[in-house]
Design an enzyme around this catalytic site. Structure first.
Site: not given
Ligand code: AGP
Length: 609
Positions: A76, A102-103, A483, A487, A506, A604
């Site tokens: 990524w 990674n990192g 939320e 989503k 407002h 993710k």
């Molecule tokens: C949630 O649908 C998202 N993909 C994202 O906001 C996620 O909740 C956030 O990156 C935090 O991830 P975590 O819960 O693994 O810390």
């Protein structure tokens, strides 16, 4: 974000590694690569890599890409765009070393300049290539020493795996801030940055600690530190069902995970409710009643959806325990030099337990002497280990980028925490019992909402046509709206903006028109009448409305598409109001033809700041 897979054993390495990479696709990536090594010392490292999907890489791998040892990566992009050259593995000039990483290497620019002065010509824009050249330049007698020598020169975070043509029996891996798990097989060893890539082959695993390295050969693994002293990290057998990592018959992981919410909520509640005293037992908090009573404030830290559920959690704690509580985006917290108070309980909330912003916030609090507990899903993850105590969410593996079942368990986790905090304070036993009954009812109530999928899908298809939408709610309903908007935008790529219903007049009311739908969260509570009045203001300006509410709520005959959810106790309503919003986002994304599990640009686990 980036993913690592490695294999050494009797089988051809490349197909196994590529299969492992497909298991990491959900983490988000833009290029992929694999390196394999023949068994004869000095035989060249063979590398195939390219920008794009793992299946594009698969098509590019030549038929005679032989080798029984290898490493692979999904990248990524951070340093340099997603190109074939920037994809991992990276090699040194002689092509003897291959590295996946990674990192982020923070001093990569300075090291690149130094290596360039020595005549090194770089083949990529990445920070990782520096490591390949540093290892390649070392003449130390073992690969382990060469890797350690190189790591001494770098600053930053890493999970990495290295192979070298002169040491064709081994992979050396190292961890500092980015997870690595060794998988033990029958005369073969695996390594990966995520269990998802391992469980098909083995559930006997060892989690490396930060600062630890390991050598993997077909015969086994050994762990050590940068001073080459041995550590005794052992493998253990995980109690997990590998099928939980498969989508099975479901159309997508997100769909499967939404439908797993009733069982996930049952698991997070299991063994934690005390009917007799109307309270919850969270032994893992590592706090006795006296310490719990001494808490004067609660500060919740999380990112993205975890932050929004944290806001719901703060309301639960204020309402049930009467302790001032708020949630803050962990990604911002550290940068404002926060005041850490000794009688504040800090709560980190995370599905992955890897989110680096949340992890760094935890470390900031602990560095200043604060107490942090974690509400975390992934067992043994970095955030779980960095906290003073906490509770695991037991949602099971969540693969889809858009979090659903983990969020539901976070909400229930906060309800349990609020109950325990409340019952050592002024929450009565009767109120405690009232909430326990409501918590017990949640799985069946979530199921009732999921059973109305067709109705929700039809509403979603109508919303999918809009370029821009509002999601509105008040007080308990506002984090639900946030939320819902999150989503929706994550997987539909539509502009979805959350607003407090009370704030519409407002400013944002100016945007209401027949082309801008509003999804309104209107629970049956003390604000219902005011909420209904706002709906009329929207309808009067011909704004299309979808209203998530409770049966019997009088919306004053406003023109809208109405979705009634089951009633819980008021404090717990946000969870049941949030579930239909997941369904709306999911079905709108499907209607738009998007890959719901792998939304563009997202990962993710967000493991970079
Ligand atoms: C949630 O649908 C998202 N993909 C994202 O906001 C996620 O909740 C956030 O990156 C935090 O991830 P975590 O819960 O693994 O810390």
């Amino acid at each position: 974000m980036c993913g690592i897979v490695g294999y050494v054993g009797p089988q051809p390495a490349a197909p196994l590694i590529v299969e492992g990479l497909t298991r990491l696709e959900h983490r988000g990536y833009d290029s992929a690569g694999v390196a394999v090594l023949g068994a004869t010392p000095g035989s060249a490292v063979r590398v195939a890599k390219r920008a794009g999907r793992v299946r594009d890489l698969q098509d590019q791998i030549p038929p005679r890409f032989a080798g029984r040892l290898g490493i692979g990566h999904t990248r990524w992009a951070t340093h340099g765009p997603a190109t074939d050259a920037n994809a991992h593995p990276h090699t040194d000039t002689a092509g003897a070393v291959a590295v996946v990483h990674n990192g982020i290497i923070d001093n990569a620019t300075a090291l690149r300049a130094l290596l360039a002065e020595d005549g090194v010509e770089f083949a990529s824009d990445t920070d990782t290539e520096v490591l390949a050249h540093l290892i390649g330049a070392s003449t130390a007698p073992t690969l382990e020493e060469r890797v350690v020598e190189a790591l001494r020169r770098i600053e930053g975070t890493y999970g990495l795996a290295v192979v070298h043509a002169d040491f064709p029996d081994r992979i050396v891996v190292a961890r500092n801030g980015s997870p690595l798990i060794v998988g033990v097989g029958e005369k073969e060893m695996h390594v990966a940055s995520d269990l998802a890539a391992l469980v098909r082959y083995t559930t006997t695993v060892a989690h490396l600690e930060d600062g630890e390295l390991a050598t993997l050969t077909a015969a086994g693994f050994s762990t050590f530190r940068a001073d080459l002293s041995r550590t005794d990290t052992r493998a253990h057998v995980l109690d997990i069902d590998p099928a939980a990592y498969e989508a099975g018959e479901a159309d997508s992981f997100m769909h499967k995970e939404m439908h797993e919410q009733p069982s996930a909520v049952e698991r997070v509640l299991r063994g934690r409710l005390d009917e007799r005293f109307g309270t919850a037992h969270l032994g893992g908090l590592n706090m006795d009643a006296r310490e719990t009573r001494a808490i004067r404030r609660v500060k919740i830290l999380g990112c993205g959806s975890a932050y929004y559920v944290g806001q719901m959690g703060a309301s639960l704690i204020e309402e049930l325990a009467r302790i001032p509580a708020d949630a803050e985006a962990a990604s911002e917290f550290r940068y404002r030099n926060p005041v850490i108070e000794p009688d504040t309980l800090y709560v980190a909330v995370s599905q992955s337990g890897e989110t680096v912003d949340t992890l760094l916030a935890v470390e900031e609090v602990r560095r200043k002497g604060g107490r942090v507990i974690g509400l975390v899903n992934v067992v043994g993850s970095a955030i779980a280990r960095a906290c003073d105590g906490g509770m695991y969410l037991h949602a099971g593996p969540e693969v889809a980028v858009a979090s659903t079942k983990a969020l539901s368990t976070m909400f229930v986790g906060f309800a349990l925490l609020a109950l325990q905090l409340g019952r050592v304070r002024d929450l009565s036993i009767a109120d405690g019992k009232r909430l326990i009954a409501a918590l017990d009812a949640l799985p069946a109530q979530i199921q009732q909402i999921l059973d109305r999928e067709d109705e929700l899908a039809a509403a979603a298809q109508r919303l999918a046509g809009a370029e821009s939408l509002f999601f509105i709610g008040r007080v308990r309903g506002y984090p639900v709206a946030r939320e819902g908007a999150q989503k929706f935008k994550e997987i539909t790529y539509r502009h979805a903006e959350a607003y407090q219903t009370s704030e519409l007049k407002h400013g944002p009311l100016a945007l209401i028109s027949p082309t801008l739908p509003t999804v309104a969260v209107v629970p049956d509570d003390e604000l219902t009448e005011r909420n209904a009045a706002a709906l009329h203001e929207i309808a009067a300006r011909k704004g299309p409305l979808v209203v998530i509410t409770h049966a019997g709520v009088d919306l004053g005959g406003v023109a809208c598409e109405r979705i009634d959810v089951p009633r819980s106790e008021r404090e717990l309503d946000p969870l049941l109001l949030a579930v239909p919003l997941q369904m709306l986002a999911y079905h709108a994304a499907v209607a738009l033809g998007h890959d719901v599990d792998k939304p563009r640009n997202l990962a993710k686990s967000v493991t970079v700041e």
